[in-house]
Design an enzyme around this catalytic site. Structure first.
Site, PDB file in Angstrom:
ATOM      1  N   ARG A  49      11.967   5.602   3.196  1.00 13.97           N
ATOM      2  CA  ARG A  49      12.941   6.134   4.153  1.00 13.97           C
ATOM      3  C   ARG A  49      12.892   5.347   5.470  1.00 13.97           C
ATOM      4  O   ARG A  49      13.922   5.152   6.107  1.00 13.97           O
ATOM      5  CB  ARG A  49      12.700   7.622   4.412  1.00 13.97           C
ATOM      6  CG  ARG A  49      13.778   8.271   5.263  1.00 13.97           C
ATOM      7  CD  ARG A  49      13.681   9.774   5.266  1.00 13.97           C
ATOM      8  NE  ARG A  49      14.243  10.394   4.096  1.00 13.97           N
ATOM      9  CZ  ARG A  49      15.500  10.835   3.990  1.00 13.97           C
ATOM     10  NH1 ARG A  49      16.338  10.680   5.010  1.00 13.97           N
ATOM     11  NH2 ARG A  49      15.922  11.410   2.899  1.00 13.97           N
ATOM     12  N   GLU A 107      16.064  17.596  10.463  1.00 16.03           N
ATOM     13  CA  GLU A 107      15.355  16.396  10.926  1.00 16.03           C
ATOM     14  C   GLU A 107      16.125  15.529  11.922  1.00 16.03           C
ATOM     15  O   GLU A 107      15.536  15.023  12.888  1.00 16.03           O
ATOM     16  CB  GLU A 107      14.961  15.549   9.713  1.00 16.03           C
ATOM     17  CG  GLU A 107      13.930  16.214   8.840  1.00 16.03           C
ATOM     18  CD  GLU A 107      13.744  15.469   7.523  1.00 16.03           C
ATOM     19  OE1 GLU A 107      12.640  14.962   7.300  1.00 16.03           O
ATOM     20  OE2 GLU A 107      14.702  15.396   6.742  1.00 16.03           O
TER      21      GLU A 107
END
Length: 783
Positions: free
Chosen positions: A318, A727
């Site tokens: 990621r 997030e």
């Protein structure tokens, strides 16, 4: 209706309180550790921790511990009937023969009280053979101590990109980690019933994986273990993988003794034994054309994985996928590798590597903007994705124009240009205090890197009196997921929110759940809840159609009434319809399922479309810095964030505010320190309490805090047009760090690159401004 369409009257979109808000503030909300007092003959667990960062266990004598009053048993590797491993990679022995970090538990003591267990643990005699240890990322790089797969993300040809560049810069950058510091520490409570069924209450974001790990430690099939998560007092990713071993210890103790076992880490144990956000080291080379647009970026990212892999591989994936942030970079070559160090196994943390990847590129832009003769916000805007462009891993950037619109709206709302002039005037008039003003964007991909996790289940019951009970596979950690799911169910069934109740998350109600992580909890579980409700609604529509004399497709459900399309006056009461449907032998419960469509990802080639969509956001932050001490205050923050059509605006506003403040902590306050000396405490975490680890509090909040949600932002293909919120807002805090850089630079001559450590603590800020203050005007770093 399609998944994203909303009925005219809907519970989703209402700004309501968190479903447990009153319980939270009055102290009536129950957590895992609150449940043990209800059990008789409860045992308490305490670890026997290694005093070495790396050491072989040469002997273990439990005799003295068993002589301590109240001690019942000491658990060791010999007691494990199944697999002695608490991880999913086979590299995390529950009872290790080689301690891999300072404080690593090598045995656990069970006693009638926590004090007795602690005294018993101190009495266990363990022999150790100390081994060489690696503590920092740079030590690991020098020793070539790596673990797991090394990944490469590439597009184009960076050699060509650098040849096309008018300016080429190189640099290195160290990014600090972060302690989760959830208010509730890790806790588990286990007991065994008369049939040998193991029941575990666990503070876990991933009940299914807790179930699976416990089962294989006990040598049982998963069907013999049930895990429930009532709620968590915070998680932030720290309870995605870390709780499994603690649940397994409690379950093993309960199985061997026949008594319930409580394991609850105090704050010091939790900080010294559990993983944190991965620290990163980046070495980079960046090329720009004469207009300040990227031509090429070459990066090597090295994360500090700690002693085992945990989630380090997907975290790195990621990070690589978020190096680009909101910027188009035509030629990219990025390599990721994971260092093995003798520290806690670093793990998921809000953003899951995305913040580290973004920060590398934002730091590059902040460094080079003055060298290119551009304002940093102008350099950023010039590099934004344009419609039709794709990421380095091949995913088209859908709604790229939304970033441009959001950016323009925020600059206007925040009076950015007017305040730039005000900051310049203030700095000119104050030699010992300087202000900085910065704006940064966020583009964050939503979905799990691991495609299989992008699925969810739900179980919805409608009882004969019309009341509704929902179960889903997501866990509640204060983020409001349960509140949103109740709103989704009420909207899908067309009933008042007061008719809907939610049951705790349990693996025997909804199996094979994914972790509540990756900001996907509402998307996945909302889709599953709606699917279950749609099935029930279809069954009820068939019954109502007979009573109303219309086709089932023309039956409408709204606010507890059921009526023909266009004729609310001819309606039935919801409760009456449910009563009639039961007597007609109609199924009034359903299992729902959802899987995110359109995802595909080649983890080796690092190519595909791993994300359902991108969440966008931007923030403007203004700071003021004291030139004598490096102390600073955040004068104002303006945030604008894209959550699609919000399921629950009050919840989402809280998430945006909280994400920014947690990001502010990571970037400016929270500094993890380990003993790096060669002394007897090498590898010991030095910041192991709130007295030595600085967290953001009210005093660090922006003095003026303006938060808005982007309007008219429906996201098609997602439950009721919403977007994830958990997030992405954390990365809005990058503007605060960049504002500190601007303030530090103002102490010195212009057109000069200002280096700033991360976290930008007052000490780091002081050294940065002092370097600017003592620089000669002609001192401009070359290409």
């Amino acid at each position: 209706m399609s998944l994203h369409e909303r009925p005219s009257a809907a519970s989703v979109g209402e700004a309501i309180l968190h479903e447990s808000a009153a319980l939270h503030v009055t102290g009536h909300a129950l957590y895992t550790d609150d449940l043990g007092v209800r059990l008789q003959n409860l045992l308490h667990a305490w670890p026997v921790g290694s005093p070495h960062a790396h050491a072989r266990v040469t002997g273990l004598d439990t005799g003295a511990a068993l002589a301590v009053p109240g001690v019942v048993r000491v658990l060791t590797a010999a007691d494990v009937p199944g697999v002695n491993d608490a991880g999913v990679k086979g590299d995390e022995p529950l009872f290790p023969m080689v301690a891999m970090y300072h404080g690593h538990p090598v045995a656990w003591v069970l006693a009638d009280s926590e004090d007795a267990a602690r005294l018993g643990a101190a009495a266990v005699q363990v022999g150790y053979e100390p081994l060489p240890s690696v503590i920092t990322v740079r030590e690991a790089i020098a020793a070539e101590a790596f673990q797991g797969a090394q990944s490469t993300l590439a597009r184009g040809d960076v050699t060509v990109g650098f040849e096309q560049a008018a300016h080429v810069f190189t640099g290195e950058f160290d990014i600090g980690g972060q302690e989760h510091f959830y208010l509730e520490t890790n806790a588990a409570l286990a007991h065994v019933d008369e049939a040998g069924q193991v029941f575990i209450q666990s503070s876990t974001q991933h009940p299914t994986e807790t179930q699976e790990i416990t089962a294989h430690v006990l040598g049982l099939p998963s069907s013999h273990v049930t895990v429930q998560c009532l709620r968590m007092g915070g998680g932030f990713g720290g309870k995605e993988m870390q709780p499994h071993g603690y649940a397994a210890i409690a379950a093993l103790g309960a199985t061997l003794t026949g008594r319930p076992v409580r394991l609850r880490l105090n704050r010091t144990l939790d900080m010294t034994q559990t993983g944190k956000r991965h620290p990163f080291h980046a070495a980079w080379k960046a090329g720009f054309d004469a207009d300040g647009r990227f031509t090429a970026l070459e990066v090597t990212l090295t994360s500090d994985g700690g002693w085992s892999l945990d989630l380090s591989e997907p975290v790195m994936a990621r990070a690589l996928c978020h190096l680009d942030n909101a910027y188009f970079i035509p030629h990219v070559h990025a390599r990721g590798r994971i260092a093995r160090t003798n520290k806690t196994s670093q793990t998921a943390f809000r953003g899951f590597g995305g913040p580290q990847g973004m920060l590398v590129t934002e730091d590059i832009l902040g460094r080079v903007a003055p060298l290119l003769g551009l304002d940093a916000h102008e350099l950023r805007q010039r590099n934004f994705y344009q419609p039709g462009e794709a990421t380095p891993y091949g995913q088209p950037v859908r709604h790229a124009e939304r970033m441009h619109d959001l950016w323009a709206q925020l600059l206007e709302r925040s009076d950015f240009r007017e305040r730039q002039a005000e900051v310049e005037a203030f700095n000119a008039a104050h030699p010992h205090r300087k202000r900085g003003l910065s704006v940064t964007p966020v583009k964050f991909g939503i979905s799990f890197n691991f495609t299989a996790y992008n699925q969810a289940g739900a179980l919805v019951h409608v009882y004969k009196d019309g009341s509704v009970l929902i179960n889903h596979g997501g866990t509640e950690m204060g983020q409001g997921l349960h509140t949103k799911m109740m709103q989704v169910a009420a909207t899908a069934l067309g009933v008042p929110l007061s008719s809907v109740r939610l049951a705790p998350t349990r693996t025997d109600k909804v199996p094979n759940t994914s972790a509540t992580a990756a900001s996907s909890g509402a998307d996945l579980n909302g889709g599953a809840v709606k699917d279950a409700c749609d099935q029930i609604r279809a069954n009820l529509a068939a019954v109502a159609a007979g009573s109303l004399g219309v086709h089932p497709d023309d039956v409408r459900f709204e606010a507890g009434r059921v009526f023909p399309l266009g004729h609310p006056e001819r309606g039935l009461d919801w409760k009456t319809l449910v009563h009639d449907a039961y007597h007609l032998r109609t199924q009034l419960w359903a299992a729902g399922f959802y899987r995110t469509p359109g995802l595909h990802w080649d983890r080796v080639a690092m190519q595909g479309e791993p994300f359902k969509y991108f969440s966008y956001g931007a923030s403007v932050t203004e700071v003021e810095v004291d030139g004598f001490t490096g102390a600073y205050r955040v004068r104002r923050a303006d945030l604008l964030h894209d959550v699609g059509d919000s399921l629950s605006p009050l919840i989402d506003l809280g998430q945006v505010e909280g994400g920014y403040v947690q990001g502010l902590g990571w970037l400016t306050l929270e500094e993890l320190r380990w003993d790096e000396s060669d002394g007897p405490n090498r590898g010991r975490l030095q910041t192991q309490s709130a007295s030595t680890y600085k967290l953001p509090s009210f005093s660090e909040l922006p003095e003026q805090f303006n938060v808005g949600l982007l309007e008219r932002a429906t996201e098609s293909g997602v439950v009721y047009g919403s977007k994830a919120v958990g997030e992405p807002p954390l990365m809005l805090a990058i503007s605060a760090r960049e504002a500190l850089r601007e303030a530090c630079a103002a102490f010195g001559p212009p057109s000069r690159s200002t280096l700033l450590n991360s976290p930008a603590t007052p000490e780091a800020v002081y050294w940065a401004l002092d370097a600017a203050r003592t620089a000669r005007p002609a001192e401009v770093p070359g290409d």
